[in-house]
Design a protein around this motif. Structure first.
Motif, PDB file in Angstrom:
ATOM      1  N   SER A 162       0.841  -1.193   0.000  1.00 29.42           N
ATOM      2  CA  SER A 162       0.000   0.000   0.000  1.00 29.42           C
ATOM      3  C   SER A 162       0.874   1.241   0.000  1.00 29.42           C
ATOM      4  CB  SER A 162      -0.918  -0.002   1.232  1.00 29.42           C
ATOM      5  OG  SER A 162      -1.591   1.230   1.377  1.00 29.42           O
ATOM      6  N   ASN A 163       0.376   2.310  -0.614  1.00 30.17           N
ATOM      7  CA  ASN A 163       1.087   3.591  -0.596  1.00 30.17           C
ATOM      8  C   ASN A 163       0.801   4.371   0.679  1.00 30.17           C
ATOM      9  OD1 ASN A 163       2.202   3.232  -3.168  1.00 30.17           O
ATOM     10  ND2 ASN A 163       0.363   4.018  -4.165  1.00 30.17           N
ATOM     11  N   LEU A 164      -0.164   3.910   1.472  1.00 29.67           N
ATOM     12  CA  LEU A 164      -0.552   4.621   2.685  1.00 29.67           C
ATOM     13  C   LEU A 164       0.314   4.149   3.852  1.00 29.67           C
ATOM     14  CD1 LEU A 164      -4.388   4.438   2.099  1.00 29.67           C
ATOM     15  CD2 LEU A 164      -2.933   6.445   1.864  1.00 29.67           C
ATOM     16  N   PHE A 165       0.878   5.103   4.575  1.00 29.49           N
ATOM     17  CA  PHE A 165       1.835   4.780   5.634  1.00 29.49           C
ATOM     18  C   PHE A 165       1.737   5.878   6.683  1.00 29.49           C
ATOM     19  CE2 PHE A 165       6.294   4.944   7.301  1.00 29.49           C
ATOM     20  CZ  PHE A 165       6.364   3.654   7.814  1.00 29.49           C
ATOM     21  N   ILE A 216      -6.927   8.596  -4.253  1.00 29.71           N
ATOM     22  CA  ILE A 216      -7.421   7.368  -4.901  1.00 29.71           C
ATOM     23  C   ILE A 216      -7.632   6.297  -3.831  1.00 29.71           C
ATOM     24  CG2 ILE A 216      -6.636   7.673  -7.284  1.00 29.71           C
ATOM     25  CD1 ILE A 216      -4.051   6.167  -6.448  1.00 29.71           C
ATOM     26  N   PRO A 217      -8.693   6.418  -3.024  1.00 33.96           N
ATOM     27  CA  PRO A 217      -8.945   5.397  -2.003  1.00 33.96           C
ATOM     28  C   PRO A 217      -9.220   4.047  -2.647  1.00 33.96           C
ATOM     29  CG  PRO A 217     -10.824   6.882  -2.203  1.00 33.96           C
ATOM     30  CD  PRO A 217      -9.734   7.463  -3.036  1.00 33.96           C
ATOM     31  N   LEU A 244      -3.553 -15.849  -0.230  1.00 30.91           N
ATOM     32  CA  LEU A 244      -3.051 -14.549   0.226  1.00 30.91           C
ATOM     33  C   LEU A 244      -2.088 -13.902  -0.758  1.00 30.91           C
ATOM     34  CD1 LEU A 244      -2.732 -15.076   4.090  1.00 30.91           C
ATOM     35  CD2 LEU A 244      -4.728 -14.546   2.675  1.00 30.91           C
ATOM     36  N   ASN A 245      -2.274 -14.220  -2.043  1.00 32.26           N
ATOM     37  CA  ASN A 245      -1.584 -13.468  -3.080  1.00 32.26           C
ATOM     38  C   ASN A 245      -2.360 -12.180  -3.326  1.00 32.26           C
ATOM     39  OD1 ASN A 245       0.403 -15.548  -3.779  1.00 32.26           O
ATOM     40  ND2 ASN A 245      -1.379 -16.690  -4.509  1.00 32.26           N
ATOM     41  N   GLN A 246      -1.668 -11.049  -3.290  1.00 28.52           N
ATOM     42  CA  GLN A 246      -2.356  -9.778  -3.523  1.00 28.52           C
ATOM     43  C   GLN A 246      -2.583  -9.616  -5.011  1.00 28.52           C
ATOM     44  OE1 GLN A 246      -0.865  -6.614  -1.144  1.00 28.52           O
ATOM     45  NE2 GLN A 246      -1.995  -5.006  -2.196  1.00 28.52           N
ATOM     46  N   LEU A 247      -3.856  -9.582  -5.406  1.00 23.45           N
ATOM     47  CA  LEU A 247      -4.219  -9.610  -6.815  1.00 23.45           C
ATOM     48  C   LEU A 247      -4.259  -8.221  -7.428  1.00 23.45           C
ATOM     49  CD1 LEU A 247      -7.096 -12.246  -6.594  1.00 23.45           C
ATOM     50  CD2 LEU A 247      -4.682 -12.641  -7.110  1.00 23.45           C
ATOM     51  N   ASP A 248      -5.017  -7.332  -6.802  1.00 19.73           N
ATOM     52  CA  ASP A 248      -5.168  -5.983  -7.343  1.00 19.73           C
ATOM     53  C   ASP A 248      -5.787  -5.096  -6.274  1.00 19.73           C
ATOM     54  OD1 ASP A 248      -7.808  -6.835  -7.228  1.00 19.73           O
ATOM     55  OD2 ASP A 248      -8.060  -7.001  -9.391  1.00 19.73           O
ATOM     56  N   ASN A 249      -6.157  -3.893  -6.664  1.00 20.13           N
ATOM     57  CA  ASN A 249      -6.869  -2.975  -5.791  1.00 20.13           C
ATOM     58  C   ASN A 249      -8.197  -2.624  -6.440  1.00 20.13           C
ATOM     59  OD1 ASN A 249      -4.738  -2.592  -3.791  1.00 20.13           O
ATOM     60  ND2 ASN A 249      -3.646  -1.522  -5.414  1.00 20.13           N
ATOM     61  N   ILE A 250      -9.212  -2.370  -5.609  1.00 18.81           N
ATOM     62  CA  ILE A 250     -10.504  -1.938  -6.139  1.00 18.81           C
ATOM     63  C   ILE A 250     -10.859  -0.584  -5.543  1.00 18.81           C
ATOM     64  CG2 ILE A 250     -11.349  -4.270  -6.591  1.00 18.81           C
ATOM     65  CD1 ILE A 250     -12.991  -4.045  -3.995  1.00 18.81           C
ATOM     66  N   PRO A 251     -11.562   0.248  -6.302  1.00 17.71           N
ATOM     67  CA  PRO A 251     -11.932   1.569  -5.791  1.00 17.71           C
ATOM     68  C   PRO A 251     -12.940   1.458  -4.635  1.00 17.71           C
ATOM     69  CG  PRO A 251     -12.157   1.449  -8.193  1.00 17.71           C
ATOM     70  CD  PRO A 251     -11.975   0.052  -7.706  1.00 17.71           C
ATOM     71  N   ILE A 252     -12.775   2.337  -3.649  1.00 18.28           N
ATOM     72  CA  ILE A 252     -13.739   2.473  -2.571  1.00 18.28           C
ATOM     73  C   ILE A 252     -14.084   3.950  -2.434  1.00 18.28           C
ATOM     74  CG2 ILE A 252     -12.842   0.449  -1.355  1.00 18.28           C
ATOM     75  CD1 ILE A 252     -11.517   2.382   0.647  1.00 18.28           C
ATOM     76  N   PRO A 253     -15.170   4.278  -1.754  1.00 17.33           N
ATOM     77  CA  PRO A 253     -15.519   5.696  -1.611  1.00 17.33           C
ATOM     78  C   PRO A 253     -14.509   6.447  -0.752  1.00 17.33           C
ATOM     79  CG  PRO A 253     -17.385   4.259  -1.053  1.00 17.33           C
ATOM     80  CD  PRO A 253     -16.173   3.394  -1.152  1.00 17.33           C
TER      81      PRO A 253
END
Length: 317
Positions: free
Chosen positions: A147-150, A180-181, A190-199
């Motif tokens: 994640s880019n959030l830290f 871009i939440p 537990l393979n990280q596949l992708d990200n999905i948009p959230i509000p």
């Protein structure tokens, strides 16, 4: 919209026996396993005993009995032996377990860990033996959530399961935090596949219910008044739906938000937030939520102001 038109709901406390109502329990999540509600402490080793640590469970029948007034004595949860396979000692900066999801005898959890001034999130898999009342985590399954959030004191406090995917949601998603939440999506390995948009949602998201067949779930949205970094210029949800009587007076925010999946994204649902009646000057840091059939929600707090386990009567269907 006037504040008086927005109903607020008063949480009914379900008292726990003394050992389990201590502030030090630091409950962080709720989840159903069949007819048993699991209570996840951030640090299971604080409940000593079998295997050196425990999470807790309460039967739905006992919860129903308490809410209906058939019993009035504090509930003593059952202990479920919890073996973290050394994770609490080997993850650098380990700061506890934050969320739990159960599917049959498979258990998935998120973990928070400190690094410098920020926090990272991890996800891990475990196996439960419900007959023996034991959970064993698998250290080898551990993955760090990319994640880019830290941020300080922030991590992945919400974990969902939808079909064969796991979805981890970061605690802070407001406009000051990110443009871009997104939520992180994993397969069962537990393979990280992708990200999905959230509000874009202001304040904290600290836990969520399981997802209904229609793709709907509810999340805790909380604001502690001293957290200036999370204080928005405008709260779009409050602007849209209004503020209840106590929310109009207090700086604290304690509410449940309806969310749903649509076309590969998470969106806000049409129902108004469930705003809780606030206690003047006493924020309650709600950290866990689960649905109690069509009757309402079960919620639990961490140390602030103490360990509170409560029922919120609200027909959410």
């Amino acid at each position: 919209m006037g504040c008086n038109s927005i109903m607020e709901y008063n949480p009914m406390e379900i008292k726990l026996s003394e050992e389990f109502s201590i502030k030090e329990a630091e409950y962080s999540s709720l989840a159903w396993s069949g007819q048993q509600l699991l209570l996840l402490p951030q640090f299971p080793n604080r409940f000593s005993g079998h295997m050196g640590g425990n999470i807790l469970s309460i039967s739905k029948h006992r919860i129903d009995s308490y809410i209906s007034g058939k019993i009035d004595q504090p509930i003593e949860p059952n202990k479920i032996g919890f073996n973290d396979d050394g994770l609490s000692k080997t993850i650098p900066g380990f700061e506890g377990f934050e969320a739990i999801v159960v599917h049959g005898d498979s258990v998935y959890l998120t973990i928070e860990a400190k690094e410098r001034e920020g926090r990272f999130g991890y996800i891990v898999f475990g196996k439960a033996d419900w007959e023996k009342q034991e959970i064993h985590l698998d250290h080898s399954s551990l993955k760090r959530i990319q994640s880019n959030l830290f941020m300080s004191q922030m991590s992945f406090e919400t974990l969902l399961m939808r079909d064969d995917s796991l979805i981890a949601i970061y605690e802070a998603n407001g406009r000051k935090i990110t443009n871009i939440p997104q939520a992180a999506v994993f397969d069962k390995a537990l393979n990280q596949l992708d990200n999905i948009p959230i509000p874009s949602i202001e304040y904290r998201l600290t836990d969520a219910t399981s997802i209904s067949q229609e793709g709907v779930f509810w999340a805790i949205n909380y604001f502690y008044p001293e957290e200036e970094t999370l204080k928005p210029d405008i709260d779009p949800i409050a602007e849209s739906f209004g503020r209840g009587k106590t929310h109009a007076k207090e700086n604290t925010v304690e509410r449940l938000l309806q969310l749903s999946f649509q076309n590969g994204s998470v969106i806000l649902g049409p129902k108004a937030p469930v705003q809780l009646i606030l206690e003047k000057g006493i924020p309650r840091n709600w950290e866990g939520v689960a649905v109690l059939e069509d009757r309402g929600f079960l919620i639990i707090s961490d140390t602030h102001p103490r360990s509170l386990f409560s029922f919120v009567p609200f027909r959410h269907n």
